[in-house]
Each structure stands twice: as C-alpha cells, then as structure tokens.
Design a protein around this motif. Structure first.
Motif, PDB file in Angstrom:
ATOM      1  N   THR A   1       0.828  -1.214   0.000  1.00 32.17           N
ATOM      2  CA  THR A   1       0.000   0.000   0.000  1.00 32.17           C
ATOM      3  C   THR A   1       0.855   1.254   0.000  1.00 32.17           C
ATOM      4  N   ALA A   2       1.918   1.252   0.794  1.00 28.78           N
ATOM      5  CA  ALA A   2       2.776   2.440   0.855  1.00 28.78           C
ATOM      6  C   ALA A   2       3.482   2.686  -0.477  1.00 28.78           C
ATOM      7  N   GLN A   3       3.951   1.612  -1.130  1.00 33.93           N
ATOM      8  CA  GLN A   3       4.644   1.781  -2.401  1.00 33.93           C
ATOM      9  C   GLN A   3       3.722   2.374  -3.463  1.00 33.93           C
ATOM     10  N   ILE A   4       2.546   1.787  -3.609  1.00 32.19           N
ATOM     11  CA  ILE A   4       1.617   2.290  -4.624  1.00 32.19           C
ATOM     12  C   ILE A   4       1.077   3.657  -4.226  1.00 32.19           C
ATOM     13  N   GLY A   5       0.873   3.877  -2.912  1.00 35.32           N
ATOM     14  CA  GLY A   5       0.398   5.186  -2.473  1.00 35.32           C
ATOM     15  C   GLY A   5       1.393   6.289  -2.749  1.00 35.32           C
ATOM     16  N   VAL A   6       2.671   6.002  -2.556  1.00 39.97           N
ATOM     17  CA  VAL A   6       3.693   7.004  -2.874  1.00 39.97           C
ATOM     18  C   VAL A   6       3.709   7.284  -4.375  1.00 39.97           C
ATOM     19  N   MET A   7       3.467   6.268  -5.175  1.00 39.03           N
ATOM     20  CA  MET A   7       3.380   6.494  -6.617  1.00 39.03           C
ATOM     21  C   MET A   7       2.199   7.395  -6.968  1.00 39.03           C
TER      22      MET A   7
ATOM     23  N   VAL B   1      -5.433   5.661  -2.673  1.00 40.77           N
ATOM     24  CA  VAL B   1      -4.796   6.754  -1.937  1.00 40.77           C
ATOM     25  C   VAL B   1      -4.925   8.049  -2.720  1.00 40.77           C
ATOM     26  N   LYS B   2      -5.254   9.120  -2.022  1.00 37.20           N
ATOM     27  CA  LYS B   2      -5.329  10.435  -2.643  1.00 37.20           C
ATOM     28  C   LYS B   2      -3.943  11.084  -2.612  1.00 37.20           C
ATOM     29  N   PRO B   3      -3.702  12.060  -3.452  1.00 37.60           N
ATOM     30  CA  PRO B   3      -2.354  12.651  -3.528  1.00 37.60           C
ATOM     31  C   PRO B   3      -2.031  13.555  -2.353  1.00 37.60           C
ATOM     32  N   ASN B   4      -2.063  13.004  -1.136  1.00 41.12           N
ATOM     33  CA  ASN B   4      -1.607  13.742   0.044  1.00 41.12           C
ATOM     34  C   ASN B   4      -1.111  12.738   1.072  1.00 41.12           C
ATOM     35  N   THR B   5      -0.257  13.181   1.963  1.00 38.72           N
ATOM     36  CA  THR B   5       0.389  12.277   2.919  1.00 38.72           C
ATOM     37  C   THR B   5      -0.589  11.742   3.951  1.00 38.72           C
ATOM     38  N   GLN B   6      -1.606  12.514   4.315  1.00 36.15           N
ATOM     39  CA  GLN B   6      -2.575  12.023   5.301  1.00 36.15           C
ATOM     40  C   GLN B   6      -3.335  10.817   4.768  1.00 36.15           C
ATOM     41  N   SER B   7      -3.760  10.891   3.512  1.00 31.97           N
ATOM     42  CA  SER B   7      -4.456   9.762   2.911  1.00 31.97           C
ATOM     43  C   SER B   7      -3.545   8.548   2.796  1.00 31.97           C
ATOM     44  N   LEU B   8      -2.255   8.781   2.578  1.00 33.25           N
ATOM     45  CA  LEU B   8      -1.310   7.665   2.501  1.00 33.25           C
ATOM     46  C   LEU B   8      -1.233   6.926   3.835  1.00 33.25           C
ATOM     47  N   GLY B   9      -1.141   7.657   4.936  1.00 32.86           N
ATOM     48  CA  GLY B   9      -1.108   7.014   6.240  1.00 32.86           C
ATOM     49  C   GLY B   9      -2.397   6.287   6.569  1.00 32.86           C
TER      50      GLY B   9
END
Length: 373
Positions: free
Chosen positions: A229-235, A335-343
C-alpha cells in the motif's frame, strides 16, 4: 471557621434578602475540601437571592473564585450586584474567556439512517473496486498465459525476495516462540491426566493446520501488505500512476499482477517455514518441561498428523497471499495525492488484511473440517 474562610451570609437590602460574600475566594481556600463543602452548601442555599450579590467585603478574589461565581450566576450578570472596579474587571475577563459548549443535537432516526446509508454505499464502493481488481487480475493472468515471455517476471522475482525471503527471520522467531508458549501451557494441563504423549497430536494439528499458516499470514499482512500500500500510495502522491496511464502502461499488469503472483508463491513457503520453527520450539519445550525427546516427537508426528493437513495449510496460504496482495493494491490505488491519505490507507490495509485472513481461515475450517482429521 476562620475569618479568611470563603462564606456567604444573608444581609438585608432595599430589594430584599442579599447574599454577601466574605473571606478569601481564592484557589488555596477553595481547594480545601472542608471549606469547599461548606461553601457549596451555601451556594445552593443562595441560588438566586432577590436582593442580588454584594462582593465589596471580600478579602481576596482571584480567577478561580470569579469563575465559580460566574458559573453560579448562570454565565450572565445578575440584576443586582455590588462590587469594586477590580472585581468587575476580574469577572469581565472570566466572562470573556468562558466558552459556552454548543447545545447537544437531538437524536434523530433520519440522520442515523442517513449515516448508515453512507457507510453502506462506502462499503459497496470498496466491494465494487475489489471486484474490478479481481476481474482485471483474471484478464491479466490470461494475457500472461498467452504470452509468458512478455510477463513482468523481473518484478515477480524481486517481490518474491522482498516479501518472502526477507520475511523468514521474523516469522521463524515468532513461530518458535509461539511453539514454546503452546507447549508449556499444554504441558501443565496434560500432566494432570498423565497424557504427556498427546502433546505431539495437539501441537501437530494446531500448528500445521491452523496456527502456522494464520500466524505467517498475519505477520506478512502487517509487514508486506502495508509495504504494498505504501509503495503504490507514494506512486499516487508523486503522480507516477498518472504518468503510467498517460504512457499506456496498465496498472493491473505492471503493479497488481506481479505482487499478487509473488505473494501467492511465497506465502505457502513462509507458512511451512513458520510451522517448522513453531514445531521446533514446541519440541524443545516438550523436552524440557515433559521429558519428551525430540526423537520421539519426530517419530510420532507423522502418525498424529495426516498429510492432508499440510496440503490444506498450503492451499490456505495461497489464498491468504493473494488476498493480502489484492487488499494492499486496492488501498494503494485509492490513496489520494496527500500524505494524510497515505497514512490512513496503509493503516486500513493492514487492518483489512488481518481481518480478512481470520475470516477466510474460519471459512476454510468450516468447509474442510473433515479433511485430515
């Protein structure tokens, strides 16, 4: 009661009975339990005097006493009040800093039904996306079968190493310790009935059939599911997913398929590895606590546990691995393009994966209850 004790006395005024405040109304005096109890009874007695309040005889008034008075007055100025300029300034400051909590909204059935409907629609949206993900994965598998030479095998091998080989130390350690704990706990019970030899049956069935695969899946869900999830979310945050779409590179074939294949291949091996480590821990603990030698344990294990339990465990592990990878990809793609959504997506991925592993394990236990028993 001393002269400095905070108290209220009754006095007469042209408007009627008046509450006259005496003593020191400060934090030190109000913090004493005996004085506070006496003052609280007087405040209840003089809830709303007709003649108002007289504060001019007070020896001391700080913000604690002023706040107590302001609350006693219902957070509004009484009709009749006599006080000095300093006392008025203190009370006005307390009044300006007092925050009135908003009134509680009444419970309404329509709002609760609306909230429930939103949750249901949110869940249906996730289910729809998962069905699309599974369907796309099926089409990608057909495409891979037609042209295996064009498959993302380099990505698959890399993910097998990162999600499989690097997970062996932690799964072995946890499995070994779980085996030790189970053996010690069961030895206490079996010794009471003279059934020490049955520890081989209990450890073999529980570890090979249930605990080994499920423990490995939970560890992998927390370790590799969150990583996916983190890898694809960062993408998503760095707009790499948008760039792939612009270049015509399908997300399913390049992102979902390699991770799902890798984890489906690695999960049975991790499960067997974890089960072996747990059996080793149980064997060691049984030898120390009950005097059952490792040679007897190894000799009695094949007779106590049928081979069907091992095949069932490996089949479950394949399903566990595929589900963990799909859930991780699902939350990563959303995941949306922001760090909060990534977490938030990473946390939801781990929780959903572990919950799904337990549910699927329960379904397997009920559906295949006659296999290997």
């Amino acid at each position: 009661m001393s002269e400095q004790s905070p108290r209220i006395v009754r006095a007469e005024s042209p408007q009627g009975p008046q509450a006259q405040l005496l003593g020191r109304w400060g934090a030190a005096e109000l913090g004493q339990r005996t004085q506070w109890r006496a003052l609280a009874a007087q405040l209840r007695e003089h809830a709303a005097p007709a003649g108002g309040w007289d504060l001019r005889s007070l020896q001391w008034l700080d913000h604690v006493g002023a706040q107590l008075l302001w609350k006693q007055w219902g957070q509004k100025w009484p009709e009749h009040v006599q006080l000095t300029d300093l006392q008025r300034a203190m009370l006005e400051r307390v009044a300006s800093l007092t925050v009135v909590p908003p009134p509680a909204e009444p419970w309404r059935l329509s709002e609760q039904m609306d909230h429930l409907g939103v949750l249901v629609l949110h869940g249906l949206d996730h289910a729809r996306h998962m069905v699309q993900l599974v369907g796309q994965l099926s089409l990608d598998l057909v495409r891979l079968a037609r042209a295996p030479q064009r498959g993302p095998w380099r990505d698959v091998s890399g993910h097998v190493y990162r999600m499989g080989a690097t997970a062996l130390p932690i799964t072995a350690l946890v499995g070994f310790l779980i085996g030790v704990v189970l053996a010690y706990l069961m030895s206490l019970q079996l010794r009471q009935f003279g059934a020490e030899s049955f520890i081989v049956n209990i450890l073999g069935i529980s570890l090979i059939r249930e605990l080994g695969p499920m423990l490995a899946a939970i560890l992998v869900a927390g370790r590799s599911g969150s990583s996916i999830t983190a890898q694809i979310g960062v993408m998503r945050v760095t707009e790499e997913l948008d760039a792939m779409r612009v270049m015509g590179i399908p997300h399913g074939f390049r992102l979902v398929l390699p991770r799902t294949l890798a984890l489906a291949l690695a999960m049975p091996l991790i499960s067997v590895w974890t089960t072996l480590a747990a059996l080793a821990g149980g064997m060691l603990a049984a030898d120390v606590a009950m005097g059952i030698s490792p040679a007897y344990f190894a000799q009695a294990l094949p007779a106590a546990v049928k081979i069907g339990n091992l095949w069932l465990a490996m089949a479950k592990s394949v399903v566990f691995g595929a589900l963990i990878a799909l859930i991780g990809c699902h939350w990563g793609l959303r995941v949306k393009p922001n760090t909060q959504s990534l977490g938030e997506g990473t946390t939801a991925s781990v929780v959903t994966s572990i919950t799904m592993v337990i549910i699927v394990d329960a379904v397997f236990a009920v559906a295949f209850k006659n296999i290997g028993i």
